[in-house]
Write a protein that holds these residues in place. Structure first.
Motif, mmCIF file in Angstrom:
data_model
loop_
_atom_site.group_PDB
_atom_site.id
_atom_site.type_symbol
_atom_site.label_atom_id
_atom_site.label_comp_id
_atom_site.label_asym_id
_atom_site.label_seq_id
_atom_site.Cartn_x
_atom_site.Cartn_y
_atom_site.Cartn_z
ATOM 1 N N LEU A 35 -26.484 21.751 10.297
ATOM 2 C CA LEU A 35 -25.447 21.004 9.606
ATOM 3 C C LEU A 35 -25.436 19.572 10.111
ATOM 4 N N LYS A 36 -25.135 18.654 9.222
ATOM 5 C CA LYS A 36 -24.887 17.279 9.629
ATOM 6 C C LYS A 36 -23.495 16.943 9.125
ATOM 7 N N ILE A 37 -22.595 16.657 10.032
ATOM 8 C CA ILE A 37 -21.197 16.398 9.695
ATOM 9 C C ILE A 37 -20.809 15.041 10.245
ATOM 10 N N ASP A 38 -20.278 14.195 9.386
ATOM 11 C CA ASP A 38 -19.729 12.923 9.825
ATOM 12 C C ASP A 38 -18.211 13.050 9.838
ATOM 13 N N VAL A 39 -17.622 12.886 10.989
ATOM 14 C CA VAL A 39 -16.169 12.871 11.103
ATOM 15 C C VAL A 39 -15.755 11.409 11.071
ATOM 16 N N VAL A 40 -14.903 11.074 10.094
ATOM 17 C CA VAL A 40 -14.514 9.680 9.876
ATOM 18 C C VAL A 40 -12.998 9.551 9.927
ATOM 19 N N ALA A 41 -12.521 8.346 9.954
ATOM 20 C CA ALA A 41 -11.079 8.092 9.938
ATOM 21 C C ALA A 41 -10.488 8.592 8.623
ATOM 22 N N ASP A 42 -9.190 8.897 8.635
ATOM 23 C CA ASP A 42 -8.504 9.386 7.438
ATOM 24 C C ASP A 42 -8.749 8.494 6.225
ATOM 25 N N THR A 48 -8.662 10.834 1.221
ATOM 26 C CA THR A 48 -8.198 9.678 1.991
ATOM 27 C C THR A 48 -6.688 9.704 2.156
ATOM 28 N N PHE A 49 -6.233 9.408 3.372
ATOM 29 C CA PHE A 49 -4.811 9.192 3.641
ATOM 30 C C PHE A 49 -4.673 7.799 4.234
ATOM 31 N N GLU A 50 -3.775 7.015 3.669
ATOM 32 C CA GLU A 50 -3.517 5.680 4.214
ATOM 33 C C GLU A 50 -2.023 5.506 4.423
ATOM 34 N N ASP A 51 -1.676 4.803 5.486
ATOM 35 C CA ASP A 51 -0.273 4.545 5.790
ATOM 36 C C ASP A 51 0.243 3.433 4.880
ATOM 37 N N ILE A 52 1.370 3.709 4.211
ATOM 38 C CA ILE A 52 1.988 2.699 3.345
ATOM 39 C C ILE A 52 3.473 2.550 3.658
ATOM 40 N N SER A 53 3.886 3.123 4.765
ATOM 41 C CA SER A 53 5.297 3.017 5.154
ATOM 42 C C SER A 53 5.375 2.821 6.664
ATOM 43 N N ASN A 54 6.549 2.493 7.123
ATOM 44 C CA ASN A 54 6.763 2.334 8.560
ATOM 45 C C ASN A 54 6.802 3.675 9.283
ATOM 46 N N TYR A 55 6.860 4.771 8.535
ATOM 47 C CA TYR A 55 6.896 6.097 9.153
ATOM 48 C C TYR A 55 5.498 6.618 9.473
ATOM 49 N N ASN A 59 -3.344 6.628 14.701
ATOM 50 C CA ASN A 59 -3.797 6.769 16.091
ATOM 51 C C ASN A 59 -5.213 7.304 16.079
ATOM 52 N N ASP A 60 -6.169 6.518 16.576
ATOM 53 C CA ASP A 60 -7.588 6.900 16.602
ATOM 54 C C ASP A 60 -8.086 7.328 15.227
ATOM 55 N N GLY A 61 -7.657 6.631 14.173
ATOM 56 C CA GLY A 61 -8.122 6.903 12.819
ATOM 57 C C GLY A 61 -7.406 8.036 12.115
ATOM 58 N N VAL A 62 -6.451 8.678 12.798
ATOM 59 C CA VAL A 62 -5.724 9.815 12.217
ATOM 60 C C VAL A 62 -4.275 9.402 11.980
ATOM 61 N N ILE A 63 -3.777 9.720 10.778
ATOM 62 C CA ILE A 63 -2.394 9.385 10.419
ATOM 63 C C ILE A 63 -1.423 10.350 11.094
ATOM 64 N N GLU A 64 -0.379 9.814 11.670
ATOM 65 C CA GLU A 64 0.732 10.605 12.209
ATOM 66 C C GLU A 64 2.006 10.080 11.580
ATOM 67 N N LEU A 65 2.930 10.976 11.300
ATOM 68 C CA LEU A 65 4.221 10.573 10.756
ATOM 69 C C LEU A 65 5.257 10.633 11.867
ATOM 70 N N GLN A 66 6.039 9.571 11.984
ATOM 71 C CA GLN A 66 7.038 9.482 13.044
ATOM 72 C C GLN A 66 8.388 9.109 12.444
ATOM 73 N N ASP A 90 7.122 7.707 -0.965
ATOM 74 C CA ASP A 90 6.038 6.750 -0.717
ATOM 75 C C ASP A 90 5.757 6.538 0.773
ATOM 76 N N VAL A 91 5.481 7.624 1.456
ATOM 77 C CA VAL A 91 5.172 7.570 2.885
ATOM 78 C C VAL A 91 3.674 7.378 3.110
ATOM 79 N N LEU A 92 2.859 8.062 2.297
ATOM 80 C CA LEU A 92 1.402 7.992 2.416
ATOM 81 C C LEU A 92 0.765 7.748 1.062
ATOM 82 N N PHE A 93 -0.395 7.132 1.080
ATOM 83 C CA PHE A 93 -1.242 6.983 -0.099
ATOM 84 C C PHE A 93 -2.361 8.003 0.060
#
Length: 180
Positions: A35-42, A48-55, A59-66, A90-93
């Protein structure tokens, strides 16, 4: 007599052919493959997950909700109140960068919070009148085709919780829309 010999001969040929071909059935297989697996940022993944709110914090390419009042500039509050249901739009895209339609929903199996669900905004002209639709396994998002995207929100129910900090996990699931 020749007719009987011909029938017996044909029967033998058919029987031996069936034995050679077989049914193709098997009861178990174990096969090793590379297997060839590329682990990439969200933001670069098939889903794809992108942050669009202050919540949402990356962290290290991974989205966390706070929801702890630490992500400026929120409000004067420091977190969520007990015995309440909070809905954040509208917390995440989220975008489908794969090659087939998927439907999105969330699963929460934790015990720290009463309930958590993702939501998707509905059309103002829909039967829900523009309210957010809670996304569950039985009620997933509208199909999200390749390249399609939408914003997702979250609903958090704090029933039965006491003041304090909670760390928990929400599973975000995308399934093929054709698998049903």
């Amino acid at each position: 007599m020749k007719r009987r010999q011909l029938l017996l001969g044909l029967s033998a040929v058919v029987s031996s052919s069936a034995a050679v071909v077989g049914s193709g059935a098997f009861s178990a297989v174990e096969a090793e493959r590379q297997l060839k697996i590329d682990v990439v940022a969200d933001k670069d993944a098939y889903l794809t997950f992108e942050d669009i709110s202050n919540y949402a914090v990356v962290n290290d390419g991974v989205i966390e909700l706070q929801f702890d009042g630490q992500s400026p500039p929120l409000t004067e509050g420091n977190g969520l109140g007990p015995e309440s249901v909070y809905e954040f739009s509208d917390v995440l895209f989220v975008q489908n960068n794969g090659n087939q339609e998927v439907e999105l929903f969330s699963k929460y199996d934790g015990e720290s919070v009463s309930d958590i669900h993702l939501t998707q905004s509905t059309d103002v002209n829909s039967s829900m009148g523009g309210k957010n639709q809670i996304l569950t396994e039985n009620n997933p998002s509208e199909p999200l085709g390749p390249g399609d995207a939408f914003n997702i929100g979250i609903v958090i129910d704090t029933a039965g919780m006491s003041p304090g900090t909670v760390n928990t996990t929400l599973d975000i699931v995308a399934t093929s829309a054709q698998s049903e």
